[in-house]
Write a protein that holds these residues in place. Structure first.
Motif, PDB file in Angstrom:
ATOM      1  N   UNK B 347       1.800  -2.756  10.247  1.00  0.00           N
ATOM      2  CA  UNK B 347       2.209  -1.747   9.266  1.00  0.00           C
ATOM      3  C   UNK B 347       2.075  -0.316   9.761  1.00  0.00           C
ATOM      4  N   UNK B 515       9.927   8.326   1.805  1.00  0.00           N
ATOM      5  CA  UNK B 515      10.179   7.174   0.930  1.00  0.00           C
ATOM      6  C   UNK B 515      10.691   5.997   1.752  1.00  0.00           C
ATOM      7  N   UNK B 518       7.932   4.325   3.838  1.00  0.00           N
ATOM      8  CA  UNK B 518       6.966   3.510   3.108  1.00  0.00           C
ATOM      9  C   UNK B 518       7.613   2.392   2.288  1.00  0.00           C
ATOM     10  N   UNK B 519       8.906   2.257   2.352  1.00  0.00           N
ATOM     11  CA  UNK B 519       9.551   1.149   1.638  1.00  0.00           C
ATOM     12  C   UNK B 519      10.273   0.233   2.633  1.00  0.00           C
ATOM     13  N   UNK B 520      11.439   0.681   3.103  1.00  0.00           N
ATOM     14  CA  UNK B 520      12.249  -0.180   3.987  1.00  0.00           C
ATOM     15  C   UNK B 520      11.510  -0.461   5.300  1.00  0.00           C
ATOM     16  N   UNK B 522       8.347  -0.166   5.946  1.00  0.00           N
ATOM     17  CA  UNK B 522       7.114  -0.904   5.642  1.00  0.00           C
ATOM     18  C   UNK B 522       7.401  -2.409   5.586  1.00  0.00           C
ATOM     19  N   UNK B 523       8.417  -2.784   4.822  1.00  0.00           N
ATOM     20  CA  UNK B 523       8.765  -4.209   4.662  1.00  0.00           C
ATOM     21  C   UNK B 523       9.246  -4.790   6.002  1.00  0.00           C
ATOM     22  N   UNK B 629      23.300   0.122   5.553  1.00  0.00           N
ATOM     23  CA  UNK B 629      23.250   0.186   4.082  1.00  0.00           C
ATOM     24  C   UNK B 629      24.117   1.328   3.552  1.00  0.00           C
TER      25      UNK B 629
END
Lengths: 53, 666
Positions: B347, B515, B518-520, B522-523, B629
């Motif tokens: 992470x 953002x 810590x979202x895309x 991160x996953x 995307x």
């Protein structure tokens, strides 16, 4: 088996794991909530639902 | 109540939107900043919403913005249309008003920039103008917050009471255009009633050969023939073609109204005179290009040289230090080793590798915001129009391509300002050829470790990528045999950028970037760590008792390794890095480092041909998932986005094969 599960996890491990899971869930919710942004022209979620209908 | 805000580009719609709603939408000094509708609630009036629509010059669907705006007014049926007009350019702005009048919707006009009109000594008799157009007009200055409350009151009144514009026949009686419009109005009467469209608007649009509208109202073959006959007769009688006849009719009326209501002492405002003086240098036939190259060179050297080398590196080192501290502390606290690996190697490494580029991205956008706010970006598009025409594009496509050097994601989003769908698709096709800043760490790490003349090789790779992009554009132009869309752009006045606007944009960019990390990211980091840390029996791969070759990532990568043999890649670790590079290109370097120990060790057993082929593939293959995307969003089609990505990767594959093949022959 997962070594993670084989070893006896301590309370501190559970806490950290819980925190990671929490962030992961928030991240997934954010991505799912915003997936609409990637499928239409940046409209609000309500507009998106309306268009899909 | 729903209010639609409609007006020309750069006439102050977003400034008025912010003043009315109290929001902080980015206001640009570049035509086409608003590329999709933005909705806001009017301050202190919760039940009234305002929709800021893209700036357009007419309702004739030449560009996607015009289609978006037209569809909104006709299909969504707002309670009132608020038409904002730049009073310093009144004739041209009134052209759109003439079309809005034809739509037969509750309408009110906001005459913006009245302060500039007064400062230049000119005057507008608002009552006479209102009388001439048959609609209520409110003089305002959106940037100085003057006349906003009165405008809001009047707008609500028009919306509540559904006050329609007074019908005025703008064409001269018994003229060929008049005859044609009224004949077509009778012809399409039933269709208009059926589809709820205003007759006069449909008639003028059909004369202008609006194909979208023609299909929408479902004309029969006989009606189409009759329509063609009426238009032909009008052209013969009038001596002009269909477009000029209608445009001429509208401008003749505007001319008559303006003559009665506008008193002109000076043809140019102070701002226009100042801008003309600056333009004599910045858009000069001989100086324009050198000045542009100088400015861009300066921005790139500060962003990628100074900021990327020092600040991003400093941040990167700081974040790495943080990872080491966390690792050490977790070790001391006797945490589970898998958990330590998940946090530190998975992470933190994944998220921080992206976060370290935050200063570069923010600084690049700071400069781009300065260029945009001053009004220079519009001039750049104008300067680059001629060279881009050679590959079938127009000047508008230059800005997205330029942004592509920073990051492909905002570059793809910026294609919304291109003039046509065709231009947009071609620009989207070319963006992956522009090496984004995320590829810099790859070049620096791999080329720096392998070649002595590393700077020349990096420059060569940049040149190769852009040259191949130009070649693809040129081939596409030859295949499609299409002419570039006519490029028409208003050059806004030069303005000093406001601190608020610049800081707001930087904050927006930084917020989006964090953002995303810590979202895309991160996953994705978690998934890559999981695949790299466990085998298919879910045993933890520690590298000692269980070899790294047993990990799921290794097995999956080994499965696809034969595919890469023709381009000289025989090691699964290279393939794995190519896969992880899809989440973010920077992770290609981190993957090689994790799997080999260091990038220097990764390039020990490969030859020049293999390294060159690998670099060529890396520079050209499909961009990261985030780009995919937004590409999917912009193309509004998943299959087309996949096709673009697959085509790009296939092209990269053949180019890499070519390089490897030539190296084997040498």
């Amino acid at each position: 088996m997962l070594k993670l599960l084989e070893d006896s996890l301590k309370l501190q491990d559970y806490l950290v794991l819980g925190a990671i899971l929490f962030v992961l869930i928030i991240a997934i919710i954010y991505i799912v909530k915003n997936r609409c942004k990637y499928s239409c022209n940046g409209c609000s979620r309500q507009d998106c639902k309306k268009r899909r209908k | 109540m729903k209010i639609a805000l409609v007006g020309n580009q750069n006439c102050g719609k977003t400034t008025l939107f912010n003043a009315l709603t109290g929001s902080n939408q980015h206001v640009g000094n570049f035509p086409g900043v608003t590329v999709d509708g933005k909705v806001g609630q009017i301050k202190n009036k919760e039940k009234i919403s305002l929709v800021d629509l893209p700036g357009i010059y007419s309702l004739t669907p030449y560009s996607s913005e015009e289609i978006v705006t037209r569809d909104f007014i006709i299909k969504e049926k707002p309670d009132v249309v608020l038409n904002i007009i730049d009073a310093t350019n009144i004739e041209r702005n009134l052209y759109l008003t003439m079309q809005l009048l034809e739509l037969d919707v509750p309408l009110i006009i906001a005459l913006n920039m009245m302060d500039e009109v007064n400062a230049s000594g000119n005057s507008i008799d608002v009552n006479k103008l209102s009388e001439g157009l048959g609609v209520k007009i409110c003089p305002i200055s959106a940037s100085k917050n003057q006349g906003i409350d009165e405008l809001m009151e009047e707008t609500i009144k028009v919306g509540k009471n559904k006050i329609m514009p007074i019908h005025i026949d703008v064409c001269e009686k018994d003229s060929p255009v008049h005859r044609a419009i009224h004949a077509i109005m009778h012809l399409v009467e039933d269709h208009c009633e059926k589809y709820g469209l205003p007759k006069r608007y449909v008639a003028t649009q059909l004369i202008q050969k609006d194909e979208i509208l023609s299909k929408e109202i479902n004309l029969s073959e006989n009606e189409v023939d009759l329509l063609g006959h009426i238009i032909c007769e009008m052209e013969n009688d009038n001596g002009y073609d269909n477009e000029i006849s209608i445009i001429g009719m509208r401008y003749n009326y505007i001319d008559r109204v303006v003559k009665k209501s506008v008193t002109i002492k000076s043809t140019q405002t102070k701002e226009q005179i100042r801008s003309s003086k600056i333009d004599r240098i910045l858009t000069n036939k001989y100086l324009a290009f050198p000045i542009f190259i100088l400015i861009i060179g300066l921005i790139f050297s500060i962003t990628f040289g100074l900021v990327n080398t020092y600040i991003s590196d400093l941040l990167g080192n700081g974040l790495n230090h943080l990872i080491n501290i966390v690792h050490k502390e977790m070790d001391n606290a006797d945490f589970n080793i898998v958990l330590i690996s998940l946090i530190c190697d998975g992470l933190m490494t994944g998220v921080f590798s992206v976060l370290s580029f935050l200063p570069t991205v923010v600084v690049l956008f700071f400069f781009l915001s300065l260029l945009e706010d001053t009004g220079y970006m519009s001039r750049v598009a104008f300067i680059m129009d001629k060279p881009l025409r050679k590959i079938g594009l127009s000047g508008r496509s230059f800005v997205p391509l330029l942004i592509g050097f920073g990051c492909s994601v905002p570059a793809v989003m910026a294609t919304r300002t291109t003039a046509s769908e065709k231009d947009k698709k071609l620009t989207l096709m070319l963006i992956p050829f522009i090496p984004c800043s995320a590829k810099l760490p790859i070049f620096t790490a791999v080329v720096g470790g392998f070649f002595k003349l590393d700077v020349l090789v990096i420059l060569g790779l940049y040149f190769l990528s852009v040259a191949l992009g130009i070649l693809v554009g040129f081939i596409s132009k030859l295949i499609k045999k299409s002419k570039p869309t006519p490029f028409m752009m208003e050059l806004p006045n030069y303005r000093l950028p406001t601190v608020k606007n610049t800081l707001l944009l930087m904050w927006e960019k930084a917020k989006d970037f964090i953002k995303k990390a810590f979202t895309v990211i991160f996953v994705c980091s978690l998934i890559i760590w999981f695949l790299n840390s466990f085998d298919f029996k879910f045993n933890y791969v520690d590298g000692d008792t269980i070899s790294v070759d047993s990990s799921m990532l290794s097995k999956i990568s080994s499965f696809i390794t034969p595919l890469f043999r023709p381009i000289g890649i025989n090691d699964w670790r290279y393939c794995a890095s190519l896969i992880t590079g899809l989440t973010a290109k920077e992770s290609l370097v981190s993957t090689l480092t994790v799997l080999y120990g260091s990038v220097d060790l990764a390039i020990v057993n490969v030859n020049t041909g293999q390294i060159l082929a690998f670099l060529v593939f890396v520079i050209l293959y499909m961009p990261c998932i985030a780009t995919f995307a937004v590409l999917r969003k912009e193309l509004k089609s998943t299959s087309l986005a996949i096709l673009y990505m697959a085509g790009q990767t296939l092209f990269a594959y053949f180019m890499a094969m070519l390089f490897y093949g030539v190296s084997l022959l040498c």
